[in-house]
Design a protein around this motif. Structure first.
Motif, PDB file in Angstrom:
ATOM      1  N   LEU A  24     -11.541  23.419  -8.177  1.00  0.00           N
ATOM      2  CA  LEU A  24     -12.181  24.183  -7.106  1.00  0.00           C
ATOM      3  C   LEU A  24     -11.461  25.486  -6.826  1.00  0.00           C
ATOM      4  O   LEU A  24     -12.084  26.506  -6.546  1.00  0.00           O
ATOM      5  N   GLY A  28     -13.715  28.208  -7.858  1.00  0.00           N
ATOM      6  CA  GLY A  28     -14.363  28.254  -6.552  1.00  0.00           C
ATOM      7  C   GLY A  28     -15.225  29.485  -6.358  1.00  0.00           C
ATOM      8  O   GLY A  28     -16.337  29.404  -5.855  1.00  0.00           O
ATOM      9  N   GLY A  29     -14.720  30.638  -6.761  1.00  0.00           N
ATOM     10  CA  GLY A  29     -15.495  31.868  -6.623  1.00  0.00           C
ATOM     11  C   GLY A  29     -16.751  31.847  -7.467  1.00  0.00           C
ATOM     12  O   GLY A  29     -17.825  32.269  -7.020  1.00  0.00           O
ATOM     13  N   ILE A  31     -18.363  29.126  -8.508  1.00  0.00           N
ATOM     14  CA  ILE A  31     -19.274  28.133  -7.931  1.00  0.00           C
ATOM     15  C   ILE A  31     -19.964  28.708  -6.703  1.00  0.00           C
ATOM     16  O   ILE A  31     -21.179  28.560  -6.526  1.00  0.00           O
ATOM     17  N   ALA A  32     -19.201  29.405  -5.853  1.00  0.00           N
ATOM     18  CA  ALA A  32     -19.785  29.985  -4.641  1.00  0.00           C
ATOM     19  C   ALA A  32     -20.817  31.056  -4.986  1.00  0.00           C
ATOM     20  O   ALA A  32     -21.873  31.142  -4.353  1.00  0.00           O
ATOM     21  N   SER A  33     -20.535  31.867  -5.993  1.00  0.00           N
ATOM     22  CA  SER A  33     -21.489  32.920  -6.346  1.00  0.00           C
ATOM     23  C   SER A  33     -22.763  32.326  -6.951  1.00  0.00           C
ATOM     24  O   SER A  33     -23.864  32.810  -6.676  1.00  0.00           O
ATOM     25  N   VAL A  35     -23.998  29.269  -6.312  1.00  0.00           N
ATOM     26  CA  VAL A  35     -24.722  28.632  -5.208  1.00  0.00           C
ATOM     27  C   VAL A  35     -25.382  29.693  -4.329  1.00  0.00           C
ATOM     28  O   VAL A  35     -26.540  29.549  -3.916  1.00  0.00           O
ATOM     29  N   GLY A  36     -24.673  30.780  -4.060  1.00  0.00           N
ATOM     30  CA  GLY A  36     -25.253  31.860  -3.280  1.00  0.00           C
ATOM     31  C   GLY A  36     -26.446  32.491  -3.959  1.00  0.00           C
ATOM     32  O   GLY A  36     -27.453  32.810  -3.307  1.00  0.00           O
TER      33      GLY A  36
END
Length: 73
Positions: A24, A28-29, A31-33, A35-36
């Protein structure tokens, strides 16, 4: 070398807590991008569907209203 051989001598918390936390932190970055992006795409699709539905509703109301007013003349 299989993953089972790598984790064979290590405690359970390394496999189930430490490795996912490291993944993560590293990804993490990304995955966040992703998902966003997906949430933004779904939101835009929802807005598109609402606008097209509203346009169809307004056009049908206008057409039905204009035909009834023409028949009144």
């Amino acid at each position: 070398m299989a993953a089972q051989e790598i984790f064979s001598g290590l405690p359970w918390w390394v496999k189930w807590i430490a490795v996912p936390v490291i993944a993560l932190v590293v990804f993490g970055g990304l995955i966040a991008s992703v998902v966003g992006f997906v949430v933004g795409l779904l939101f835009k699709a929802l807005i598109f569907v609402a606008l097209v539905g509203g346009l169809i509703y307004v056009v049908r109301k206008f057409i039905s209203g204009s035909t009834s007013s023409r028949s009144d003349w």
